[in-house]
Design an enzyme around this catalytic site. Structure first.
Site, PDB file in Angstrom:
ATOM      1  N   SER A   7     -21.357   5.209 -30.709  1.00 59.04           N
ATOM      2  CA  SER A   7     -20.334   5.423 -31.744  1.00 59.04           C
ATOM      3  C   SER A   7     -20.163   4.138 -32.522  1.00 59.04           C
ATOM      4  O   SER A   7     -19.798   3.103 -31.943  1.00 59.04           O
ATOM      5  CB  SER A   7     -19.007   5.808 -31.095  1.00 59.04           C
ATOM      6  N   HIS A  32     -23.201   8.401 -33.481  1.00 57.90           N
ATOM      7  CA  HIS A  32     -21.924   9.122 -33.486  1.00 57.90           C
ATOM      8  C   HIS A  32     -20.977   8.447 -34.485  1.00 57.90           C
ATOM      9  O   HIS A  32     -20.797   7.233 -34.446  1.00 57.90           O
ATOM     10  CB  HIS A  32     -21.344   9.080 -32.072  1.00 57.90           C
ATOM     11  N   ASP A  34     -17.135   8.502 -35.984  1.00 51.50           N
ATOM     12  CA  ASP A  34     -15.774   8.952 -35.693  1.00 51.50           C
ATOM     13  C   ASP A  34     -14.930   8.935 -36.961  1.00 51.50           C
ATOM     14  O   ASP A  34     -14.552   7.870 -37.456  1.00 51.50           O
ATOM     15  CB  ASP A  34     -15.146   8.033 -34.630  1.00 51.50           C
ATOM     16  N   MET A  36     -11.464   9.725 -38.697  1.00 51.56           N
ATOM     17  CA  MET A  36     -10.039   9.891 -38.359  1.00 51.56           C
ATOM     18  C   MET A  36      -9.226   9.824 -39.643  1.00 51.56           C
ATOM     19  O   MET A  36      -9.492   8.991 -40.509  1.00 51.56           O
ATOM     20  CB  MET A  36      -9.597   8.773 -37.404  1.00 51.56           C
ATOM     21  N   HIS A  65     -17.971  13.370 -35.700  1.00 48.31           N
ATOM     22  CA  HIS A  65     -16.824  13.871 -34.936  1.00 48.31           C
ATOM     23  C   HIS A  65     -15.609  13.808 -35.846  1.00 48.31           C
ATOM     24  O   HIS A  65     -15.120  12.729 -36.165  1.00 48.31           O
ATOM     25  CB  HIS A  65     -16.679  12.968 -33.695  1.00 48.31           C
ATOM     26  N   MET A  67     -12.002  14.049 -36.463  1.00 49.30           N
ATOM     27  CA  MET A  67     -10.640  14.028 -35.910  1.00 49.30           C
ATOM     28  C   MET A  67      -9.680  14.090 -37.087  1.00 49.30           C
ATOM     29  O   MET A  67      -8.965  13.122 -37.409  1.00 49.30           O
ATOM     30  CB  MET A  67     -10.444  12.757 -35.071  1.00 49.30           C
ATOM     31  N   MET A 136     -13.358  15.607 -24.586  1.00 48.54           N
ATOM     32  CA  MET A 136     -12.821  14.249 -24.774  1.00 48.54           C
ATOM     33  C   MET A 136     -12.386  13.691 -23.421  1.00 48.54           C
ATOM     34  O   MET A 136     -11.636  14.333 -22.681  1.00 48.54           O
ATOM     35  CB  MET A 136     -11.627  14.265 -25.728  1.00 48.54           C
ATOM     36  N   ASP A 174     -16.951  11.907 -24.488  1.00 49.66           N
ATOM     37  CA  ASP A 174     -16.634  10.857 -25.456  1.00 49.66           C
ATOM     38  C   ASP A 174     -15.339  10.175 -25.044  1.00 49.66           C
ATOM     39  O   ASP A 174     -14.289  10.812 -25.001  1.00 49.66           O
ATOM     40  CB  ASP A 174     -16.496  11.524 -26.836  1.00 49.66           C
TER      41      ASP A 174
HETATM   42  C1  DX5 Z   1     -12.272   8.145 -29.614  1.00 46.34           C
HETATM   43  C2  DX5 Z   1     -13.561   8.359 -30.359  1.00 46.34           C
HETATM   44  C3  DX5 Z   1     -14.690   7.844 -29.562  1.00 46.34           C
HETATM   45  C4  DX5 Z   1     -14.648   6.347 -29.385  1.00 46.34           C
HETATM   46  C5  DX5 Z   1     -15.291   5.988 -28.098  1.00 46.34           C
HETATM   47  O1  DX5 Z   1     -11.232   8.600 -30.369  1.00 46.34           O
HETATM   48  O2  DX5 Z   1     -13.785   9.728 -30.585  1.00 46.34           O
HETATM   49  O3  DX5 Z   1     -15.956   8.255 -30.067  1.00 46.34           O
HETATM   50  O4  DX5 Z   1     -15.279   5.670 -30.427  1.00 46.34           O
HETATM   51  O5  DX5 Z   1     -15.086   4.637 -27.839  1.00 46.34           O
HETATM   52  P1  DX5 Z   1     -15.333   4.024 -26.379  1.00 46.34           P
HETATM   53  O6  DX5 Z   1     -16.706   4.400 -25.951  1.00 46.34           O
HETATM   54  O7  DX5 Z   1     -15.130   2.561 -26.570  1.00 46.34           O
HETATM   55  O8  DX5 Z   1     -14.285   4.662 -25.500  1.00 46.34           O
HETATM   56 ZN    ZN Z   2     -15.945  10.418 -31.065  1.00 46.25          ZN
END
Ligand code: DX5
Ligand code: ZN
Length: 226
Positions: A7, A32, A34, A36, A65, A67, A136, A174
């Site tokens: 990620s 990956h 993320d 948000m 992903h 969010m 998750m 994840d």
């Molecule tokens: C969390 C994200 C993850 C995050 C994982 O909200 O969806 O993908 O980047 O980070 P680590 O591996 O550091 O927990």
């Molecule tokens: Zn993620």
């Protein structure tokens, strides 16, 4: 085959292309991303523009992903930017099945995910429509959080659900995945592993982080002492 998906949330964004290239050279399978929105989760991160930059930096599939609230408003923009996979949260969709069908119609692989507090049966009806189920293993929002061991039974439940369907969808995890716990999560039935801090905060760099996770995931277990 097991998928390792670094990620980029913990990458050095002043060197994003190099960071992704290091992951690819070390044998990462997907990248990956993320996304948000500051509403579904408190944090605000990246949009289609970053996905488009990642698309130019690597040939690896981009595992995006989302969010975000009402992801159906954004899936076309992410598909156009070069996303290979689009994973949405059951908690965020007004019409989950319609959203998954729209993702497939845009030429992306649809995925579904849920927060640690959401029961796994919320996604049962979506199983025939998805290529990936993401469990998750932290509350989404930030990288660097501790793995929640209490999510392991849910990984096992998701495994049983996919096997019973039957479905060949990836079972992704994840959050807090590290060389210490990745094997245990694999044994619970996961087949795809996201990691941000374990890759990009590795003291020897992202390539070493990918290699350490791969060794922990697939390396031979030491022979039992007699
Ligand atoms: C969390 C994200 C993850 C995050 C994982 O909200 O969806 O993908 O980047 O980070 P680590 O591996 O550091 O927990
Ligand atoms: Zn993620």
């Amino acid at each position: 085959m097991y998928i390792l998906a670094p990620s980029i949330l913990s990458a050095d964004f002043t060197r994003l292309g190099e960071e992704i290239a290091a992951c690819e050279a070390a044998g990462a399978d997907w990248i990956h991303v993320d996304v948000m929105d500051g509403h579904f989760v408190p944090n605000l991160t990246m949009g289609p523009f970053i996905v488009e930059a990642c698309r130019r930096a690597t040939r690896l599939p981009l595992d995006v992903h989302l969010m975000v609230e009402r992801p159906e408003r954004l899936i076309e923009a992410f598909a156009r930017a070069g996303a290979s996979r689009l994973t949405v949260h059951v908690e965020a969709c007004a019409d989950l099945n319609a959203t998954l069908q729209a993702i497939a119609a845009l030429g992306c692989q649809p995925g579904v995910t849920l927060n640690p507090a959401t029961p796994i049966d919320r996604l049962a009806a979506a199983i025939p429509l998805v290529d990936l189920v993401l469990v998750m293993t932290v509350h989404p929002g930030y990288s660097g959080q501790a793995f929640m061991a209490e999510t392991l039974p849910k990984v096992r439940q998701a495994r049983q659900m996919l096997d019973a369907a039957p479905s060949s969808a990836w079972l992704e995890v994840d959050g807090g995945i590290s060389a210490v716990n990745i094997r245990q999560v694999r044994e619970a039935g996961a087949t795809a592993f996201v990691a941000a801090s374990a890759v990009f905060n590795h003291p020897e760099g992202a390539a070493a982080g990918v290699r350490a996770l791969r060794a922990a995931l697939e390396g031979k277990t030491p022979p039992a002492a007699n």
